[in-house]
Design an enzyme around this catalytic site. Structure first.
Site, short mmCIF file in Angstrom:
data_model
loop_
_atom_site.label_atom_id
_atom_site.label_comp_id
_atom_site.label_asym_id
_atom_site.label_seq_id
_atom_site.Cartn_x
_atom_site.Cartn_y
_atom_site.Cartn_z
N LYS A 11 2.40 -3.26 7.07
CA LYS A 11 2.77 -3.79 5.78
C LYS A 11 4.16 -3.03 5.62
O LYS A 11 4.75 -3.99 4.47
CB LYS A 11 1.68 -2.76 5.00
CG LYS A 11 0.09 -2.80 4.97
CD LYS A 11 0.17 -4.94 4.09
CE LYS A 11 0.32 -4.70 2.97
NZ LYS A 11 -0.12 -6.21 2.68
N THR B 181 0.70 -1.20 -0.12
CA THR B 181 0.32 -0.05 -0.02
C THR B 181 0.71 1.22 -0.33
O THR B 181 2.09 1.41 0.23
CB THR B 181 -1.03 0.62 0.66
OG1 THR B 181 -1.47 0.96 1.16
CG2 THR B 181 0.01 -0.39 2.29
N ASP B 182 0.23 2.56 -0.59
CA ASP B 182 0.95 4.13 -0.57
C ASP B 182 1.15 4.06 0.95
O ASP B 182 1.94 5.42 1.21
CB ASP B 182 -0.04 4.34 -1.00
CG ASP B 182 -1.33 5.27 -0.85
OD1 ASP B 182 -1.90 4.44 -0.30
OD2 ASP B 182 -2.10 6.10 -1.40
N GLU B 183 0.14 4.33 1.74
CA GLU B 183 0.57 4.44 2.97
C GLU B 183 1.44 3.69 4.17
O GLU B 183 2.20 4.18 4.91
CB GLU B 183 -0.44 3.28 4.35
CG GLU B 183 -2.44 3.76 3.74
CD GLU B 183 -3.71 3.39 4.23
OE1 GLU B 183 -3.17 3.25 5.89
OE2 GLU B 183 -4.00 3.27 3.80
N HIS C 267 -4.74 10.01 12.29
CA HIS C 267 -5.47 10.17 10.84
C HIS C 267 -3.90 10.52 9.56
O HIS C 267 -3.99 12.04 9.78
CB HIS C 267 -6.77 11.15 10.50
CG HIS C 267 -7.25 10.48 8.90
ND1 HIS C 267 -8.75 11.57 9.68
CD2 HIS C 267 -6.99 9.96 8.14
CE1 HIS C 267 -9.07 11.13 8.55
NE2 HIS C 267 -8.13 10.52 8.01
N TYR D 293 -1.59 -0.34 10.85
CA TYR D 293 -1.91 -1.22 9.92
C TYR D 293 -0.24 -0.74 9.12
O TYR D 293 0.07 -1.92 8.88
CB TYR D 293 -2.91 -1.00 8.83
CG TYR D 293 -2.78 -0.83 7.73
CD1 TYR D 293 -2.61 -2.29 7.01
CD2 TYR D 293 -2.78 -0.48 6.51
CE1 TYR D 293 -3.57 -2.86 6.00
CE2 TYR D 293 -3.14 -0.30 5.18
CZ TYR D 293 -3.25 -1.48 5.00
OH TYR D 293 -3.17 -1.67 3.27
P1 NAD Z 1 -9.62 -7.69 2.27
O1 NAD Z 1 -10.18 -6.34 3.79
O2 NAD Z 1 -10.59 -7.07 1.81
O3 NAD Z 1 -9.47 -9.17 2.03
C1 NAD Z 1 -8.02 -9.59 2.34
C2 NAD Z 1 -8.52 -11.30 2.04
O4 NAD Z 1 -6.97 -12.38 2.85
C3 NAD Z 1 -9.54 -12.09 3.03
O5 NAD Z 1 -9.77 -12.32 2.11
C4 NAD Z 1 -9.21 -12.07 4.40
O6 NAD Z 1 -9.91 -13.40 4.52
C5 NAD Z 1 -7.39 -12.84 3.87
N1 NAD Z 1 -6.94 -13.19 5.22
C6 NAD Z 1 -6.63 -12.17 6.22
N2 NAD Z 1 -5.88 -12.81 7.30
C7 NAD Z 1 -5.30 -13.79 6.18
C8 NAD Z 1 -4.02 -15.11 6.99
N3 NAD Z 1 -3.87 -14.63 8.28
N4 NAD Z 1 -4.53 -15.92 6.08
C9 NAD Z 1 -4.37 -16.05 4.87
N5 NAD Z 1 -6.09 -15.20 4.55
C10 NAD Z 1 -6.30 -13.59 5.14
O7 NAD Z 1 -8.39 -6.72 1.61
P2 NAD Z 1 -8.02 -5.89 0.58
O8 NAD Z 1 -8.50 -4.53 0.53
O9 NAD Z 1 -8.61 -6.96 -1.09
O10 NAD Z 1 -6.48 -6.21 0.17
C11 NAD Z 1 -5.83 -7.23 -0.07
C12 NAD Z 1 -3.78 -6.56 0.16
O11 NAD Z 1 -4.33 -5.11 -0.89
C13 NAD Z 1 -3.35 -6.09 1.19
O12 NAD Z 1 -2.82 -6.67 1.14
C14 NAD Z 1 -4.18 -4.37 1.42
O13 NAD Z 1 -3.15 -4.25 1.70
C15 NAD Z 1 -3.50 -4.04 -0.09
N6 NAD Z 1 -3.70 -2.18 -0.97
C16 NAD Z 1 -5.14 -2.25 -0.93
C17 NAD Z 1 -5.84 -1.21 -0.84
C18 NAD Z 1 -6.69 -0.74 -0.78
O14 NAD Z 1 -7.64 0.26 -0.75
N7 NAD Z 1 -7.55 -2.23 -0.44
C19 NAD Z 1 -5.09 -0.41 -1.42
C20 NAD Z 1 -3.69 -1.18 -2.02
C21 NAD Z 1 -3.05 -2.13 -0.90
P1 TYD Z 2 -10.73 4.02 4.67
O1 TYD Z 2 -12.08 3.59 3.71
O2 TYD Z 2 -10.34 3.38 5.78
O3 TYD Z 2 -9.38 3.73 3.91
P2 TYD Z 2 -8.10 4.49 3.90
O4 TYD Z 2 -8.04 5.08 5.76
O5 TYD Z 2 -6.98 3.39 4.23
O6 TYD Z 2 -7.07 5.39 3.35
O7 TYD Z 2 -10.84 5.83 4.44
C1 TYD Z 2 -10.62 6.54 3.56
C2 TYD Z 2 -11.11 7.93 4.36
O8 TYD Z 2 -12.03 7.94 4.93
C3 TYD Z 2 -9.85 8.31 5.59
O9 TYD Z 2 -9.41 9.37 5.53
C4 TYD Z 2 -10.56 7.94 6.65
C5 TYD Z 2 -11.79 8.52 6.18
N1 TYD Z 2 -12.97 7.83 6.66
C6 TYD Z 2 -14.17 8.57 6.99
O10 TYD Z 2 -14.03 9.50 7.07
N2 TYD Z 2 -15.07 8.06 7.72
C7 TYD Z 2 -15.52 6.36 7.23
O11 TYD Z 2 -16.27 5.95 8.24
C8 TYD Z 2 -14.29 5.63 7.59
C9 TYD Z 2 -14.60 4.04 7.23
C10 TYD Z 2 -13.64 6.08 6.89
#
Ligand code: NAD
Ligand code: TYD
Length: 350
Positions: free
Chosen positions: A160, A131-133, A290, A156
């Site tokens: 990562k 992630t970019d975070e 935040h 988190y």
């Molecule tokens: P998500 O939470 O929707 O899905 C995570 C999946 O991993 C789920 O299916 C869960 O069952 C599985 N999982 C969790 N713990 C596990 C374990 N111990 N063993 C096996 N499986 C396990 O997450 P997502 O949003 O799809 O993100 C997927 C990946 O992409 C992550 O690595 C996250 O850091 C990265 N990512 C997400 C975003 C975003 O905006 N969602 C952006 C950049 C990177």
């Molecule tokens: P989120 O979807 O949790 O992603 P991330 O924290 O990984 O960026 O949140 C996106 C943005 O929205 C973040 O600045 C937090 C804000 N946010 C709210 O304002 N209200 C909410 O209920 C949630 C879940 C997030």
């Protein structure tokens, strides 16, 4: 025939990656390994579950024995590692679970790959999705590049960051053929409704308040999930071993402006009078620590590997809203029991 292990394939992004790989590469065996935590849902993969080149294994990535055995029996050639605990708010409530899965789980996979591939690393690839975070929080200007220093600020992002460092350490120390990408915020179909966009869609639909942290001035850089999946396909096949690629769509939005746009789309899609959804916006206590702004410079990926995003934001957001409105059953099956408990703890009884 190649055997590709995708971890976290039942989650939001993972299910889009599984779907793309199963459909686009019939010559690959796709093995989806997922522990099915609250965020994993096999319903996400209903359309591919019967395909010849797809298999599911319910395994926790921290399980040394099961993961090690799987690498041997399935003769894994490539890994696309997405399994993780992924929600910042949950990491504030329970950091240890994030360390266990994101750090220990990743090391367990690295060890298994190393052991399985020790005699011949030729043609093998361990692709870690991040992630970019990990880069921390930006001020008003500037973009994250692949050389921006790591400065994670939530449990988190720190977990990562730890996993990214370990993946690079296995490249330098053991010669494991790794590649890493760091992507901005994703949105799209099948996202668990704890994240901002699906949570807001679900609440607006049910005439519930839409909680905005602080003043809603934080900025995120949003990418349609199918564009992330196509970037992952590109990097898995064309990325240089040992390299990192930032993924993003040059699409920065202040949270409050994004919610205004979403409210507008929801009014139209639900046939409600203009301005009705906006009335549900409620400013709530800010998230601890935040991050103010995330913004990705994707030019390395665009120029070196030729990837580009396919959708404009408004188009992607409308597609997403329609999917959630047409898939109420998917939402209902998730928004019960444990979700209600989480929601009450996080937002009170709003
Ligand atoms: P998500 O939470 O929707 O899905 C995570 C999946 O991993 C789920 O299916 C869960 O069952 C599985 N999982 C969790 N713990 C596990 C374990 N111990 N063993 C096996 N499986 C396990 O997450 P997502 O949003 O799809 O993100 C997927 C990946 O992409 C992550 O690595 C996250 O850091 C990265 N990512 C997400 C975003 C975003 O905006 N969602 C952006 C950049 C990177
Ligand atoms: P989120 O979807 O949790 O992603 P991330 O924290 O990984 O960026 O949140 C996106 C943005 O929205 C973040 O600045 C937090 C804000 N946010 C709210 O304002 N209200 C909410 O209920 C949630 C879940 C997030």
């Amino acid at each position: 025939m190649k055997n590709i292990l995708i971890t976290g394939g039942a989650g939001f992004i993972g299910s889009h990656v599984v779907r793309l790989m199963v459909n686009k590469y019939p010559q690959y065996n796709i093995i989806n390994m997922d522990a099915l935590t609250y965020a994993g849902n096999l319903e996400n993969l209903k359309d591919v579950e019967l395909k010849q080149n797809y298999r599911f294994k319910k395994i926790d990535i921290t399980d040394e024995k099961m993961v090690g055995r799987l690498f041997g029996t399935e003769k894994i050639d490539g890994v696309i590692h997405l399994a993780a605990e992924s929600h910042v708010d949950r990491s504030i409530n329970n950091p240890l679970e994030f360390i266990r899965t994101n750090i220990m789980g990743t090391v367990n996979l690295l060890n298994s790959a190393r052991l399985a591939w020790k005699d011949n690393m030729e043609g093998k690839r361990f692709y870690h999705i991040s992630t970019d975070e990990v880069y921390g929080s930006l001020g008003e200007t500037g973009l994250f590049t692949e050389t921006t220093s790591y400065d994670p600020r939530s449990p988190y992002s720190a977990s990562k960051a730890g996993s990214d460092h370990l993946v690079r350490a296995y490249f330098h120390t053991f010669g494991l053929p790794v590649v890493i990408s760091n992507c901005s915020n994703n949105y799209g179909t099948h996202q668990f409704p704890e994240k901002l966009i699906p949570l807001a869609i679900n609440n607006i639909k049910n005439n519930k308040q839409v909680p905005i942290y602080g003043k809603g001035e934080n900025i995120r850089d949003w990418l349609f999930v199918e564009d992330h999946a196509s970037a992952i396909d590109t990097i898995f096949h064309k990325g240089e071993t040992g390299e990192t690629y930032n993924i993003g769509g040059n699409n920065e939005w202040k949270n409050i402006d994004l919610i205004y746009l979403l409210c507008n789309i929801m009014d139209k899609e639900l046939g409600r009078p203009e301005g009705s959804s906006e009335k549900l916006i409620t400013f709530v206590k800010d998230r601890a620590g935040h991050d103010q702004r995330y913004a990705i410079d994707p030019s390395k990926l665009v120029h070196e590997l030729g990837w580009k995003p396919s959708l404009q934001f408004e188009e992607g957001l409308t597609k997403t809203v329609r999917w959630y409105l047409e898939n109420q059953q998917w939402l209902n099956s998730i928004v019960s029991g444990a979700y209600e408990q989480y929601y009450d703890k996080q937002y009170g009884d709003r």
